[in-house]
Design an enzyme around this catalytic site. Structure first.
Site, short mmCIF file in Angstrom:
data_model
loop_
_atom_site.label_atom_id
_atom_site.label_comp_id
_atom_site.label_asym_id
_atom_site.label_seq_id
_atom_site.Cartn_x
_atom_site.Cartn_y
_atom_site.Cartn_z
N LYS A 115 0.71 -1.06 0.21
CA LYS A 115 0.04 0.01 0.09
C LYS A 115 0.93 1.35 0.22
CE LYS A 115 -4.35 -1.72 1.07
NZ LYS A 115 -5.56 -1.94 1.76
N LYS A 197 -3.83 -10.53 -6.06
CA LYS A 197 -4.97 -10.64 -5.46
C LYS A 197 -6.25 -9.88 -6.16
CE LYS A 197 -5.75 -8.04 -1.30
NZ LYS A 197 -6.74 -7.96 -0.22
N LYS A 200 -10.96 -4.69 -4.13
CA LYS A 200 -11.94 -3.72 -4.55
C LYS A 200 -11.57 -2.44 -4.66
CE LYS A 200 -13.36 -4.14 0.33
NZ LYS A 200 -12.12 -3.79 1.02
N1 AQP Z 1 -8.83 -11.59 -3.25
C1 AQP Z 1 -9.31 -11.96 -2.11
N2 AQP Z 1 -9.36 -13.32 -2.09
C2 AQP Z 1 -9.88 -13.92 -0.75
N3 AQP Z 1 -10.17 -13.08 0.14
C3 AQP Z 1 -9.78 -11.97 0.19
N4 AQP Z 1 -10.32 -11.01 0.82
C4 AQP Z 1 -9.94 -9.70 0.35
N5 AQP Z 1 -9.35 -9.94 -0.98
C5 AQP Z 1 -9.41 -11.28 -1.01
C6 AQP Z 1 -10.52 -11.12 2.43
O1 AQP Z 1 -11.63 -10.05 2.54
C7 AQP Z 1 -11.49 -9.63 3.90
C8 AQP Z 1 -11.65 -8.28 4.06
O2 AQP Z 1 -10.63 -7.58 3.50
P1 AQP Z 1 -10.51 -5.92 3.73
O3 AQP Z 1 -11.40 -5.09 2.95
O4 AQP Z 1 -10.55 -5.75 5.27
O5 AQP Z 1 -9.28 -5.63 3.13
P2 AQP Z 1 -8.18 -6.19 1.91
O6 AQP Z 1 -7.98 -7.70 2.26
O7 AQP Z 1 -7.26 -5.36 1.91
O8 AQP Z 1 -9.33 -6.23 0.76
P3 AQP Z 1 -9.25 -5.46 -0.54
O9 AQP Z 1 -10.65 -5.90 -1.26
O10 AQP Z 1 -7.98 -5.67 -1.31
O11 AQP Z 1 -9.59 -4.11 0.08
P4 AQP Z 1 -8.78 -2.97 -0.38
O12 AQP Z 1 -8.74 -2.84 -1.85
O13 AQP Z 1 -9.54 -1.68 0.03
O14 AQP Z 1 -7.48 -3.13 0.09
C9 AQP Z 1 -10.29 -10.23 4.61
O15 AQP Z 1 -10.70 -11.32 5.26
C10 AQP Z 1 -9.35 -10.58 3.29
O16 AQP Z 1 -8.61 -11.40 3.57
#
Ligand code: AQP
Length: 332
Positions: A115, A197, A200
């Site tokens: 990040k 990965k 969002k």
């Molecule tokens: N691609 C993924 N595959 C499986 N699990 C995933 N998680 C996120 N992306 C995947 C799981 O979703 C939960 C919540 O995630 P978060 O929103 O707290 O943060 P993150 O992991 O950083 O998810 P994003 O979608 O990538 O958010 P942004 O883009 O805002 O950083 C967690 O349990 C995570 O493991």
């Protein structure tokens, strides 16, 4: 039931519309676990501001994330659902735990490195101490199990280290949580670059499938998904794009790899990608219908937030009081 008294805790940031990665990696498993555990699920808005958010969007997405939890099958009658900033104990415990978290270990977190690279103009202290706030989230509720995707494994390990360190210095205070990381859906990859990965907040909207994408959009994104130059639908090393689509298809249909390979034998990627799109769109339709209904009823969502915050606060305050006593703060 044997696990009735055991606690699970998890959360998602309202930093965008949730993707099928968030759903398959985390939320879908929460639904399955809520019957067997005391379940507490949070919309982690305080984590979301570690990356710059537009305030109006953050507010709207907080409602949307809660509505998605419920639409996806989390039952507010069986699980506690709340918004992180409504329970001040999270920020308070995070401060205390900051004093048990080491600069070196926080510097090693891959999410911080990723990040920081992505948001080079805003490498703020919150981004750095993000895992400490996450540790506070989990430890406040004395969680036994934390159902998360693969990307959160490192943060969970750090949470355990911080808790063990605190317990070692101040005496038994926190329960040490275990991760619950699913197989197959633990890391849903980006459709644009299957070595990364799915996220969002990816600026390329074709890289992810949002839980609210309509059928045509889902079909289009699946068709455009990056795959290799082969044409055989088969799980294999180096076929990251196809492996990812097989994972997604398996999650939405319950089919095994062998069944999928047989189903698409000799048919090429085009037919397979359409089938993946159809399966995802069919799986999302009931969630989307329920989501639309819930978003019409803000008063209901607010009543869930309020009730959830009260329940969460009661549990969290107990742990926080214990922590304050242990570290030597004067209680009045
Ligand atoms: N691609 C993924 N595959 C499986 N699990 C995933 N998680 C996120 N992306 C995947 C799981 O979703 C939960 C919540 O995630 P978060 O929103 O707290 O943060 P993150 O992991 O950083 O998810 P994003 O979608 O990538 O958010 P942004 O883009 O805002 O950083 C967690 O349990 C995570 O493991």
């Amino acid at each position: 039931m044997e696990n009735q008294q055991k606690v699970i805790f998890s959360g998602v940031q309202p930093s965008g519309i949730l993707t099928i990665g968030n759903y398959l990696g985390a939320i879908r498993n929460w639904v399955g676990l809520q019957d067997d555990y005391r379940s507490i699920f949070c919309v982690v808005d305080m984590h979301a501001i570690t990356v710059r958010q537009t305030p109006a969007d953050l507010r709207r997405r907080t409602y949307e994330t809660l509505a998605i939890y419920i639409a996806a099958g989390i039952d507010p009658a069986r699980s506690t659902l709340f918004v992180q900033s409504h329970v001040p104990c999270h920020a308070e415990l995070a401060w205390v735990l900051n004093c048990s978290a080491m600069f070196g270990e926080l510097s090693r977190m891959t999410q911080f490195k990723d990040k920081s690279a992505k948001h080079a103009d805003n490498i703020n202290a919150g981004l750095f101490t993000y895992p400490v706030l996450m540790a506070a989230d989990i430890l406040l509720y004395q969680a036994d199990l934390v159902p998360v995707g693969q990307d959160q494994r490192q943060h969970l390990e750090l949470c355990r280290d911080i808790a063990n360190r605190f317990n070692g210095v101040y005496g038994e205070t926190f329960r040490i949580p275990d991760g619950y990381i699913p197989t197959g859906s633990a890391k849903i990859a980006s459709l644009n670059d299957p070595t990364k990965k799915m996220s969002k907040s990816d600026e390329n909207v074709n890289a992810f499938i949002s839980l609210l994408d309509d059928r045509d959009t889902v079909l289009r994104k699946c068709k455009r998904a990056v795959t290799d130059s082969d044409s055989e639908v088969r799980r294999a090393e180096g076929k990251d794009g196809i492996n990812n689509l097989m994972n997604i298809y398996a999650c939405f249909t319950g089919k095994s790899d062998a069944e999928i390979e047989r189903e698409f034998e000799g048919q090429g990627y085009g037919v397979f990608k359409t089938a993946v799109g159809e399966a995802v769109a069919d799986g999302l339709a009931p969630i989307q219908n329920e989501f639309a209904r819930l978003m019409q009823d803000k008063a209901y969502l607010e009543s869930i937030m309020r009730e959830g915050a009260e329940t969460a606060f009661r549990i969290a305050r107990k742990t926080l009081s214990k922590v304050y006593r242990k570290v030597g703060f004067v209680g009045l």
